[in-house]
Design a protein around this motif. Structure first.
Motif, PDB file in Angstrom:
ATOM      1  N   ARG A 196      -9.633   0.668   6.314  1.00  0.00           N
ATOM      2  CA  ARG A 196      -8.533   0.483   5.451  1.00  0.00           C
ATOM      3  C   ARG A 196      -7.489  -0.211   6.244  1.00  0.00           C
ATOM      4  NH1 ARG A 196      -6.737   5.844   2.405  1.00  0.00           N
ATOM      5  NH2 ARG A 196      -9.037   5.937   1.921  1.00  0.00           N
ATOM      6  N   LYS A 197      -6.953  -1.323   5.558  1.00  0.00           N
ATOM      7  CA  LYS A 197      -6.179  -2.235   5.922  1.00  0.00           C
ATOM      8  C   LYS A 197      -4.645  -2.228   5.531  1.00  0.00           C
ATOM      9  CE  LYS A 197      -9.867  -5.343   7.662  1.00  0.00           C
ATOM     10  NZ  LYS A 197     -10.468  -6.754   7.529  1.00  0.00           N
ATOM     11  N   PHE A 198      -3.743  -2.554   6.347  1.00  0.00           N
ATOM     12  CA  PHE A 198      -2.245  -2.766   5.629  1.00  0.00           C
ATOM     13  C   PHE A 198      -2.292  -3.878   4.840  1.00  0.00           C
ATOM     14  CE2 PHE A 198       2.108  -2.450   5.683  1.00  0.00           C
ATOM     15  CZ  PHE A 198       2.877  -3.479   6.052  1.00  0.00           C
ATOM     16  N   VAL A 199      -1.388  -3.939   3.818  1.00  0.00           N
ATOM     17  CA  VAL A 199      -1.169  -4.939   2.864  1.00  0.00           C
ATOM     18  C   VAL A 199       0.409  -5.077   2.859  1.00  0.00           C
ATOM     19  CG1 VAL A 199      -1.087  -5.771   0.554  1.00  0.00           C
ATOM     20  CG2 VAL A 199      -3.148  -4.125   1.540  1.00  0.00           C
ATOM     21  N   ALA A 200       1.190  -4.098   2.723  1.00  0.00           N
ATOM     22  CA  ALA A 200       2.629  -4.263   2.453  1.00  0.00           C
ATOM     23  C   ALA A 200       3.188  -2.945   2.654  1.00  0.00           C
ATOM     24  CB  ALA A 200       2.899  -4.989   0.982  1.00  0.00           C
ATOM     25  N   ALA A 201       4.738  -2.834   2.983  1.00  0.00           N
ATOM     26  CA  ALA A 201       5.413  -1.800   3.032  1.00  0.00           C
ATOM     27  C   ALA A 201       6.640  -2.217   2.545  1.00  0.00           C
ATOM     28  CB  ALA A 201       5.356  -1.208   4.722  1.00  0.00           C
ATOM     29  N   ILE A 202       7.586  -1.034   2.094  1.00  0.00           N
ATOM     30  CA  ILE A 202       8.757  -1.230   1.810  1.00  0.00           C
ATOM     31  C   ILE A 202       9.758  -0.158   2.220  1.00  0.00           C
ATOM     32  CG2 ILE A 202       8.558  -0.210  -0.328  1.00  0.00           C
ATOM     33  CD1 ILE A 202      10.703  -2.490  -1.523  1.00  0.00           C
TER      34      ILE A 202
ATOM     35  N   TYR B 227       7.595  -5.749   4.612  1.00  0.00           N
ATOM     36  CA  TYR B 227       6.547  -6.185   5.519  1.00  0.00           C
ATOM     37  C   TYR B 227       5.214  -6.265   4.843  1.00  0.00           C
ATOM     38  CZ  TYR B 227      10.095  -4.258   8.777  1.00  0.00           C
ATOM     39  OH  TYR B 227      11.248  -3.937   9.542  1.00  0.00           O
ATOM     40  N   TYR B 228       4.561  -7.504   5.390  1.00  0.00           N
ATOM     41  CA  TYR B 228       3.318  -7.921   4.930  1.00  0.00           C
ATOM     42  C   TYR B 228       2.277  -8.071   5.589  1.00  0.00           C
ATOM     43  CZ  TYR B 228       6.039  -8.415   0.429  1.00  0.00           C
ATOM     44  OH  TYR B 228       7.029  -8.184  -0.681  1.00  0.00           O
TER      45      TYR B 228
ATOM     46  N   ALA C 159       4.010   2.344   0.869  1.00  0.00           N
ATOM     47  CA  ALA C 159       2.880   0.768   1.538  1.00  0.00           C
ATOM     48  C   ALA C 159       1.965   0.982   0.681  1.00  0.00           C
ATOM     49  CB  ALA C 159       2.737   1.239   2.938  1.00  0.00           C
ATOM     50  N   TRP C 160       1.105  -0.066   0.668  1.00  0.00           N
ATOM     51  CA  TRP C 160      -0.066  -0.288   0.203  1.00  0.00           C
ATOM     52  C   TRP C 160      -1.118  -0.693   1.196  1.00  0.00           C
ATOM     53  CZ3 TRP C 160      -1.342   0.533  -5.011  1.00  0.00           C
ATOM     54  CH2 TRP C 160      -0.250   0.704  -5.678  1.00  0.00           C
TER      55      TRP C 160
ATOM     56  N   THR D 299       4.030  -9.181  -3.466  1.00  0.00           N
ATOM     57  CA  THR D 299       5.220  -8.580  -3.486  1.00  0.00           C
ATOM     58  C   THR D 299       5.283  -7.238  -3.628  1.00  0.00           C
ATOM     59  OG1 THR D 299       6.179 -10.866  -4.160  1.00  0.00           O
ATOM     60  CG2 THR D 299       7.677  -8.797  -4.190  1.00  0.00           C
ATOM     61  N   ILE D 300       6.058  -6.573  -2.703  1.00  0.00           N
ATOM     62  CA  ILE D 300       5.948  -5.147  -2.986  1.00  0.00           C
ATOM     63  C   ILE D 300       7.503  -4.839  -3.357  1.00  0.00           C
ATOM     64  CG2 ILE D 300       6.568  -4.681  -0.263  1.00  0.00           C
ATOM     65  CD1 ILE D 300       5.075  -1.878  -0.739  1.00  0.00           C
ATOM     66  N   SER D 301       7.615  -3.883  -4.161  1.00  0.00           N
ATOM     67  CA  SER D 301       9.008  -3.450  -4.616  1.00  0.00           C
ATOM     68  C   SER D 301       8.909  -2.120  -5.150  1.00  0.00           C
ATOM     69  CB  SER D 301       9.476  -4.394  -6.000  1.00  0.00           C
ATOM     70  OG  SER D 301       8.717  -4.050  -6.971  1.00  0.00           O
ATOM     71  N   ARG D 302      10.157  -1.501  -5.266  1.00  0.00           N
ATOM     72  CA  ARG D 302      10.127  -0.016  -5.561  1.00  0.00           C
ATOM     73  C   ARG D 302      11.416   0.182  -6.640  1.00  0.00           C
ATOM     74  NH1 ARG D 302      10.937   3.170  -0.124  1.00  0.00           N
ATOM     75  NH2 ARG D 302      11.414   4.950  -1.747  1.00  0.00           N
ATOM     76  N   ASP D 303      11.134   1.047  -7.367  1.00  0.00           N
ATOM     77  CA  ASP D 303      12.198   1.673  -8.217  1.00  0.00           C
ATOM     78  C   ASP D 303      12.542   3.212  -7.999  1.00  0.00           C
ATOM     79  OD1 ASP D 303      13.878   2.413 -10.344  1.00  0.00           O
ATOM     80  OD2 ASP D 303      12.944   1.163 -11.977  1.00  0.00           O
ATOM     81  N   ASN D 304      13.407   3.494  -7.542  1.00  0.00           N
ATOM     82  CA  ASN D 304      13.648   4.878  -6.759  1.00  0.00           C
ATOM     83  C   ASN D 304      14.009   5.773  -7.928  1.00  0.00           C
ATOM     84  OD1 ASN D 304      13.183   4.667  -4.126  1.00  0.00           O
ATOM     85  ND2 ASN D 304      15.196   3.981  -3.620  1.00  0.00           N
TER      86      ASN D 304
END
Length: 123
Positions: free
Chosen positions: A45-51, A59-60, A35-36, A69-74
């Protein structure tokens, strides 16, 4: 133990874009929800996004929906936050966080944190 390191912050004008990156040290990176969060001076501190683990669910926070936009590269142990149409109220220190929970949008549910990267949006 997970170590997180954010990068990509900086100064941008209103309406501009930035892409934040967070590199993780975990061998089991793909098993963590990522998450960010962000924290402006004098604010919590506030929630921005999670994956989710495999990136299937995102989630945003309401204030960033449609712009971030949140994304990930495992394969690269990296999570990203693409930020478009930036506003002065997006100015904050942005933190990357990791959790073993399937999904989480509350900061207390996150066990590991990076040092943060400053994002400043000028008007």
């Amino acid at each position: 133990q997970v170590q997180l390191a954010e990068s990509g912050g900086g100064l941008v004008q209103t309406g501009g874009s930035l892409r934040l990156s967070c590199a993780a040290s975990a061998r089991t990176f793909s098993s963590y929800t990522l998450a960010w969060f962000r924290q402006a001076p004098g604010e919590e501190r506030k929630f921005v996004a999670a994956i989710s683990w495999a990136g299937a669910r995102t989630y945003y926070g309401d204030s960033v929906k449609g712009r971030f936009t949140i994304s990930r590269d495992n394969a690269k142990n990296t999570v990203y936050l693409q930020m478009n149409s930036l506003k002065p109220e997006d100015t904050a220190v942005y933190y990357c966080a990791a959790s073993k929970r399937p999904i989480a949008t509350v900061k207390d549910d996150y066990d590991y944190w990076g040092q943060g990267t400053q994002v400043t949006v000028s008007s």
